[in-house]
Every structure is written in C-alpha cells, then in structure tokens.
Motif scaffolding. Structure first.
Motif, mmCIF file in Angstrom:
data_model
loop_
_atom_site.group_PDB
_atom_site.id
_atom_site.type_symbol
_atom_site.label_atom_id
_atom_site.label_comp_id
_atom_site.label_asym_id
_atom_site.label_seq_id
_atom_site.Cartn_x
_atom_site.Cartn_y
_atom_site.Cartn_z
ATOM 1 N N UNK A 165 0.812 -1.217 0.000
ATOM 2 C CA UNK A 165 0.000 0.000 0.000
ATOM 3 C C UNK A 165 0.840 1.259 0.000
ATOM 4 N N UNK A 166 1.980 1.240 0.691
ATOM 5 C CA UNK A 166 2.872 2.396 0.691
ATOM 6 C C UNK A 166 3.328 2.724 -0.732
ATOM 7 N N UNK A 167 3.692 1.671 -1.455
ATOM 8 C CA UNK A 167 4.212 1.861 -2.806
ATOM 9 C C UNK A 167 3.109 2.363 -3.738
ATOM 10 N N UNK A 168 1.936 1.761 -3.652
ATOM 11 C CA UNK A 168 0.823 2.193 -4.498
ATOM 12 C C UNK A 168 0.471 3.646 -4.231
ATOM 13 N N UNK A 169 0.420 4.020 -2.962
ATOM 14 C CA UNK A 169 0.092 5.403 -2.617
ATOM 15 C C UNK A 169 1.156 6.367 -3.130
ATOM 16 N N UNK A 170 2.432 5.961 -2.991
ATOM 17 C CA UNK A 170 3.530 6.841 -3.394
ATOM 18 C C UNK A 170 3.537 7.074 -4.897
ATOM 19 N N UNK A 171 3.341 6.005 -5.674
ATOM 20 C CA UNK A 171 3.433 6.144 -7.117
ATOM 21 C C UNK A 171 2.128 6.647 -7.736
ATOM 22 N N UNK A 172 1.044 6.630 -6.959
ATOM 23 C CA UNK A 172 -0.211 7.200 -7.451
ATOM 24 C C UNK A 172 -0.206 8.714 -7.316
ATOM 25 N N UNK A 173 0.658 9.224 -6.432
ATOM 26 C CA UNK A 173 0.723 10.656 -6.187
ATOM 27 C C UNK A 173 1.834 11.281 -7.014
ATOM 28 N N UNK A 174 1.550 12.424 -7.595
ATOM 29 C CA UNK A 174 2.571 13.136 -8.370
ATOM 30 C C UNK A 174 3.307 14.159 -7.517
ATOM 31 N N UNK A 175 2.831 14.321 -6.281
ATOM 32 C CA UNK A 175 3.452 15.305 -5.403
ATOM 33 C C UNK A 175 4.615 14.679 -4.657
ATOM 34 N N UNK A 176 5.737 15.359 -4.645
ATOM 35 C CA UNK A 176 6.888 14.873 -3.885
ATOM 36 C C UNK A 176 6.611 15.044 -2.397
ATOM 37 N N UNK A 177 6.999 14.091 -1.555
ATOM 38 C CA UNK A 177 6.765 14.224 -0.124
ATOM 39 C C UNK A 177 7.545 15.405 0.441
ATOM 40 N N UNK A 178 6.971 16.116 1.404
ATOM 41 C CA UNK A 178 7.662 17.260 1.983
ATOM 42 C C UNK A 178 8.901 16.819 2.736
ATOM 43 N N UNK A 179 9.892 17.694 2.750
ATOM 44 C CA UNK A 179 11.132 17.415 3.459
ATOM 45 C C UNK A 179 10.967 17.810 4.917
ATOM 46 N N UNK A 180 11.254 16.913 5.811
ATOM 47 C CA UNK A 180 11.199 17.182 7.246
ATOM 48 C C UNK A 180 12.625 17.435 7.706
ATOM 49 N N UNK A 181 12.964 18.698 7.937
ATOM 50 C CA UNK A 181 14.334 19.050 8.282
ATOM 51 C C UNK A 181 14.754 18.445 9.615
ATOM 52 N N UNK A 182 13.826 18.350 10.571
ATOM 53 C CA UNK A 182 14.158 17.737 11.856
ATOM 54 C C UNK A 182 14.506 16.263 11.682
#
Length: 246
Positions: A165-182
C-alpha cells in the motif's frame, strides 16, 4: 570478519526448526548474496535458507556495508540480492544506485529484494524507487523468504502484507513528499531506534531486534533527544506520533 564473498554456514537462530523448503518444484536454483551489517543475522539466514539441496538457494556471498556489497555483487553476479535498508556507507539505496548497470543488464539482471526490520513507508518507497523488486520484513518465515526470492528472480514484485500500500500510494501521487528538516538530522539507525521507542519498546527489546547492544541503544536515544531538542522518551513519542512515524 571473513572474506565477504564466503557464505557462512554456521547454525542459525535457536527458534529455527530446520531449513526452509521451497514449494516451487524440483530443479529450481537461484544464486543469492546476503547484504546486512549484522553478522549474526546473516548467519541465521544462511542456516535457514542456504541448504541448497532442500531450498534451491545457493548463498554465494555476504557483505556488511555498501562498499563490500558492491564488490561482492559485481564479482559474483547473483540472480538475487537480499538487501538490508540501513547499512554503513550510505544504506541500501546507495547499493542500488551503484549497482544500477547490473540491474539493467538484459541478459543477466541482478535483482534486489529488500529484507529489513523497518516497515517505515519512507524506507519502503526509497528502495523501490531505487530499483528493488520487493520489500519484506525480518519477521518473514524461512519458507516464505525462499519463495519470495524465487518470485523476484522470475521478475515478480514481492511485498510483506500492508507494505504494498505504501508503494501504491507513493506512485499514485505526483506530489513529492515534503522534506522534514528535523527528521533529516537523524541517521538511518537513529530513525529506527526512534520508531521503536515511540512504539513502546524497552531498550533491551530494541537491542535484540536491531542486533545491537543496550548501551548502543542508549547512545542512539541520547543523540535523537539532543538533535530534536527533546527531554525524554514521552516527548519523543509525541513527536514521532505527530509525524506518523509509528
């Protein structure tokens, strides 16, 4: 440590009832390299799946860090590499990056199956984007691991339950995940310890699961608290929960 190209055939974990067997029928054979920075874990996997007559799996090499992994994989050209996500020298993603030409070989491709204690979405997505054919956690049984290796050899994609499910969700989205600086301040090992602390594991339990000492766990927790400017494990748990890391 012994020569990384030599598979270790000593006895595996006490809970192992015996060598796993493949249900894929007689005559199948696959050459495998084990990449993991914990020698005891490699020894256990070797004992569980490496009896070739029963499983069809021939362990042709081992490695404990990124440089060793690239050297051994290049020298042995296995069909499948069992790859830990968190390794000294840059992690599993770095191994995949440096082995990209071998993965792209149309005549004799080297395929990668991630085998990790981590079930974090970012770890799964990172190695799949890097070119791995699947991702299974270290809770997998010996028999299921053997069958997963053969499936990857044949070109299938293999995942432990819920990780797909992680992979399907990631590749279904065209938005890059936000960078968490912490979060980026933490090493990969510190992130592993962070997640386990946030899930309520005791130091001894974390040490056993990650094949490290309790003192090393304590050192990682201290580093995490310092980098995140937190005071105790309760604040750490709230921090991780807010970021959906548990």
């Amino acid at each position: 440590m012994s020569d990384p190209t030599e598979a270790n055939g000593t006895a595996g974990p006490a809970e192992a009832a015996g060598p796993a067997e493949s249900d894929g029928g007689p005559g199948r054979h696959v050459r495998v390299v084990l990449v993991d920075d914990h020698r005891m874990f490699r020894t256990g996997v070797q004992a569980e799946i490496g009896q070739t007559e029963q499983t069809g799996v021939e362990v042709v090499g081992e490695a404990a860090d990124v440089d060793q992994a690239v050297t051994v994989i290049t020298a042995t050209r296995p069909e499948v590499v069992l790859l830990d996500v968190h390794l000294p020298g840059g992690g599993g993603v770095e191994v995949l990056r440096r082995c990209a030409p071998l993965m792209g070989d149309t005549e004799q491709p080297v395929r990668f199956l991630a085998l990790s204690v981590s079930d974090a979405a970012e770890d799964v997505i990172g190695v799949i984007r890097g070119g791995a054919r699947g991702y299974v956690t270290k809770t997998i049984t010996g028999t299921d691991l053997v069958n997963s290796i053969f499936r990857v050899q044949e070109g299938d994609a293999v995942f432990s339950p819920r990780l797909a499910g992680f992979v399907l969700d990631a590749f279904a989205s065209t938005d890059a995940p936000p960078v968490d600086e912490d979060l980026d301040r933490l090493t990969q090992r510190e992130r592993e310890v962070l997640r386990l602390i946030a899930r309520g594991y005791a130091y001894k339990e974390i040490a056993k699961q990650l094949y490290i000492s309790v003192k090393t766990v304590e050192s990682h927790v201290s580093a995490v608290l310092r980098k995140l400017q937190l005071s105790n494990r309760h604040e750490l748990t709230r921090w991780a929960t807010a970021r959906r890391l548990v």
